[in-house]
Structure formats: structure tokens, C-alpha cells
Design a protein around this motif. Sequence first.
Motif, short mmCIF file in Angstrom:
data_model
loop_
_atom_site.label_atom_id
_atom_site.label_comp_id
_atom_site.label_asym_id
_atom_site.label_seq_id
_atom_site.Cartn_x
_atom_site.Cartn_y
_atom_site.Cartn_z
N LEU A 261 50.94 26.73 46.51
CA LEU A 261 52.27 26.43 45.82
C LEU A 261 53.21 26.06 46.93
O LEU A 261 53.86 26.54 47.57
CB LEU A 261 52.31 26.83 44.88
CG LEU A 261 53.93 26.75 44.10
CD1 LEU A 261 53.58 25.84 42.79
CD2 LEU A 261 54.13 28.17 43.16
N LEU A 262 53.47 24.51 46.48
CA LEU A 262 55.02 23.79 47.08
C LEU A 262 55.62 23.30 45.90
O LEU A 262 55.72 22.90 45.07
CB LEU A 262 54.10 22.30 47.08
CG LEU A 262 55.11 20.70 47.74
CD1 LEU A 262 55.58 21.46 49.11
CD2 LEU A 262 54.58 19.74 48.49
N TRP A 263 57.26 23.66 46.33
CA TRP A 263 58.04 23.19 46.01
C TRP A 263 58.61 21.79 46.62
O TRP A 263 58.52 21.89 47.54
CB TRP A 263 59.28 24.19 46.45
CG TRP A 263 59.44 25.20 45.02
CD1 TRP A 263 58.11 25.79 44.42
CD2 TRP A 263 60.07 26.60 44.80
NE1 TRP A 263 58.59 26.96 43.86
CE2 TRP A 263 59.56 27.32 44.13
CE3 TRP A 263 61.72 26.80 45.86
CZ2 TRP A 263 60.10 28.63 43.97
CZ3 TRP A 263 61.91 28.37 45.65
CH2 TRP A 263 61.78 29.01 44.77
N ASP A 264 58.69 20.44 45.87
CA ASP A 264 59.22 19.53 46.10
C ASP A 264 60.49 19.35 45.91
O ASP A 264 60.64 19.18 44.27
CB ASP A 264 58.18 18.52 45.76
CG ASP A 264 57.93 16.88 46.29
OD1 ASP A 264 58.98 17.01 46.78
OD2 ASP A 264 57.85 15.94 45.96
N TRP A 276 50.55 16.15 48.50
CA TRP A 276 49.69 17.87 48.45
C TRP A 276 48.52 18.12 47.74
O TRP A 276 47.44 18.94 47.71
CB TRP A 276 50.88 18.54 48.23
CG TRP A 276 50.53 20.18 47.94
CD1 TRP A 276 50.59 20.92 47.34
CD2 TRP A 276 50.94 21.36 49.22
NE1 TRP A 276 50.06 22.46 46.96
CE2 TRP A 276 50.64 22.16 48.57
CE3 TRP A 276 51.34 21.32 50.20
CZ2 TRP A 276 51.29 23.40 49.18
CZ3 TRP A 276 52.33 22.20 51.08
CH2 TRP A 276 51.31 23.53 50.61
N LEU A 277 48.97 17.88 46.13
CA LEU A 277 47.02 18.32 45.17
C LEU A 277 46.71 17.60 45.66
O LEU A 277 45.15 17.45 45.72
CB LEU A 277 48.06 17.45 43.99
CG LEU A 277 49.65 18.40 42.72
CD1 LEU A 277 49.91 18.19 42.60
CD2 LEU A 277 48.97 20.10 43.34
N ARG A 278 46.67 16.00 46.12
CA ARG A 278 45.32 15.66 46.35
C ARG A 278 44.42 16.31 47.94
O ARG A 278 43.47 15.78 48.04
CB ARG A 278 45.73 14.20 46.96
CG ARG A 278 46.08 13.15 44.73
CD ARG A 278 46.21 12.03 45.68
NE ARG A 278 45.66 10.94 46.49
CZ ARG A 278 44.51 10.22 46.21
NH1 ARG A 278 44.74 10.16 44.50
NH2 ARG A 278 43.90 9.81 46.85
N ALA A 279 45.29 16.44 48.22
CA ALA A 279 44.43 17.25 49.72
C ALA A 279 43.32 18.59 48.93
O ALA A 279 42.58 18.70 49.33
CB ALA A 279 45.23 18.37 50.16
N HIS A 280 43.04 18.92 47.84
CA HIS A 280 42.43 20.34 47.20
C HIS A 280 42.45 19.92 45.93
O HIS A 280 43.57 20.15 45.57
CB HIS A 280 42.49 21.31 48.18
CG HIS A 280 41.12 22.21 48.23
ND1 HIS A 280 40.99 23.14 46.99
CD2 HIS A 280 39.78 22.89 48.86
CE1 HIS A 280 39.94 24.00 47.14
NE2 HIS A 280 39.29 22.78 48.01
N LEU A 305 47.51 8.51 40.23
CA LEU A 305 47.10 9.39 41.24
C LEU A 305 45.87 10.31 41.05
O LEU A 305 46.00 10.81 41.84
CB LEU A 305 47.71 9.24 42.42
CG LEU A 305 48.53 7.67 43.03
CD1 LEU A 305 49.64 8.53 43.88
CD2 LEU A 305 47.45 6.84 43.51
N GLY A 306 45.64 10.90 39.76
CA GLY A 306 44.73 12.18 39.38
C GLY A 306 44.91 12.84 39.76
O GLY A 306 43.79 14.25 39.43
#
Length: 420
Positions: A261-264, A276-280, A305-306
Motif C-alpha cells: 500500500l502506498l500513500w501518495d 505504483w498500481l500498474r506495477a502489479h 490508465l486501467g
Amino acid sequence: MSPAPPLSVVGIGADGWDGLPAGSQRVLREAEVLIGGARQLALLPAECAGERVPWPSPLRPAVPGLLAAHAGRRICVLASGDPMFYGIGRTLNEVAGTSLRVLPHPSSVSYACARLGWPVEETEVVTLVGRPAESLAGALYDGRRLLVLSAGAGTPAEVAALLRAHGFGPTRMRILEQLGGERERVAEDTAVGWAEPSEAGSHDIDPLNVIALDCVREPEARRLSLVPGLPDDAYEHDGQLTKRHVRAATLAALAPAPGELLWDIGGGSGSIAIEWLRAHRSCRAVSVERDPARAERIGRNARSLGVPGLRVVTGAAPAALEGLPVPDAVFIGGGLTAPGLLDACWQALPPGGRIVANTVTLESEALLADHYRRHGGDLVRLAVAHAVPVGGFTGWRQAMPVTQWAAVKPAGGEAGRCFT
């Protein structure tokens, strides 16, 4: 006191009762309570004499109460295909734990790959059951074979529209209906040729279907990479965008891994969280943005962007961090001078968690230098120059240098916590 009987989950296909192995049939006959969708319950013969209970809607919140209402009885839940493959099995396992007994049936993916001659291990699967069609966008690459788990008869038209919108109109679409059953059928067209539901309906689709895609990208359509550093014009933005080369270096420092989980913070256009989400597909992210217009724009970029699952929180940090789950990594792209923000983010991280902060101002740079002194890590300056015309020649135009602090919280540090 005798132990409670195990909760059984039986997978069933379009071939119904006759397609079940003897063990699954026996469990269904012996069940005192049969829970499932109306379509699945209708497939059972009269010899399955247990009380039939259709799932309510919405399903997931009702599961604990429904199981509790029939506690102590032999319960069997019916599921489509393999209950542990995008099925009810996951939810039931969270509720029933080790007392769950699963008897799977071949999944729709196994059937589809068998019919198409596609190796299962080389076929990517995207589910649109309970998820927006935009979830498919991140999997679209020229030459790829995809199986889409459909939410109903209207899903193929949604998929065709999305393919056209993303420049994949020539993609071959095959709709495999009622797989394994007597009414099995395949309908075929390209995304361009597929009729919208409002148009005279040249396709009469069964609700029980799987969509097979042979992806073909139009020559003029944008090609997006799997790695961080998408073109800047892939994003809708007002200038608040971590630029391509700095973004790639930032994602490398954040080091996303499956399930994290990332906080942006200071999301801007959402580019860091989106990549970050597109990485996996199992990565998660929360983008915190104080400007409502930018927050809405982040959502649009995520859908385009999916990664429509990006959670956007509108508010100023650190106050807007209240109630967020513990992050594995934190990126701060704006608002560094907000009192207490850097300390709050460091405190929120668990041991091993990563923090990355970027700035272009001297005031924020001083803060990063102070935290570098206190916590270590890496303090770097990123400078990018672009070739531009200079009269009849070519010269370099220097972008503003970006100071970046990146650090990992040591194992001996205080564990992260939710903000409450």
C-alpha cells in the motif's frame, strides 16, 4: 460437545447436476441447508432435499449473518465453477476459516482455454464481475491474449466500447456462452463491429459468458509501457505532474511489491499512485489531494490508465491521513512545509517501510536535509535537460532540479499505525 459440521462449498457448471462428480453430489444430498444463486439452486434435483436459501443482495455483507442463522446445521454453498477462483470461496474462507471444505468444478477459464487451444499459464485473466470495465485498460497490449470474466449479457458491449476508446478496435472478440453445458455457443466479432446495446442488437448474448480477446492495437494508438515513466501526455494535468524521468526514478526508490500500500501525498495528477498500481494488480494506493478539481482529475486518470481502484482522499495532509491504513511506502510530492507532515509520515511507516519526498524549493529542501541527517537514507538531486531548437541549431533546456530524499525505516523503529 460435538464439533460444528464443516461448511461445504461445491462448484457447479453449466452442465448442472450431471456434470458433478459423485463426491459433490453426495455432499449436496446430505446438506440440510443449500445456499446459492437462484440459477445455481435451480440446477439441483429434488433429491437434494435441504432448505434452499438464495443469496441476498448485496451478497458479501450478508454472509456472516446468513451462516450464523444456520449454525449447527450441515450447510452447503453452491458456487460457479471453481469457488476459489474469483468466487465466493475467498469470502467464506475469511468467515469460516479452516472449517471450510471446497469441492471445485472446472473453472470457466479452464473451459475457455480448452475450447480456444490457449495454454492456461500464458493467458491473462481480468474479471469485470463487480468491477468497472476500466479495469481492463491496463491489460491491453498488442498481441496479448486475454480472458475477461463477464458480469452479464451487457459486458461484451462495454468491453468493445473500451477497446475502441483505447485504440484496440481491430481486436478479435469471441464470446463463449454456457461453457460445458448443452447450450454452449460462441459469438464472434471485432470490437469495431460489435453493436452497442442501444443499436438494434445484432448480438443476443447469454448472461453466462466469458470474453476471449486477441488484442490488436491500431497503428496510431498510444503504446504504454509496463515500467514506470509513462509519457507526460498520458495524463490529464494542470502542470502539477511529476515529470516522466523524475517519476521513473521516484518509483524505483519507492520499490513497489505485490500487495503493498502506498500513500501518495499531494497527488497532483495522481501519476505516482497510478504507476505504483500498474506495477502489479494486487498493489494498493491512496492519493491525498487537497484541491477538489485535482482530486477529480486523479480519478479520471486512474480510470483511463486501467487502475480505477485508486482511492482518492480530498483534503490537506497531515489531517487528511486520519483513519488511513498503515502504508508500506509513502511518497510526498507536495505540501512538505505543512507543519508535522514529514514526522507524521515517518511515524506511520512500519519497520522496513519506505519514504520518498521530492521538492524543487529551498525551504522544503532544508526540511529534507534535516530528515536526512536524522534518519539517513539517500539525498540526491535529479537534473534533466531536454534538447530544444536554438535558432537554426539545437541546445539544452534545463528543467528545475528536483531534490529527493529516500529512506527505509529501520527494523528497530517504532511500528507504523493507522491515524485515528
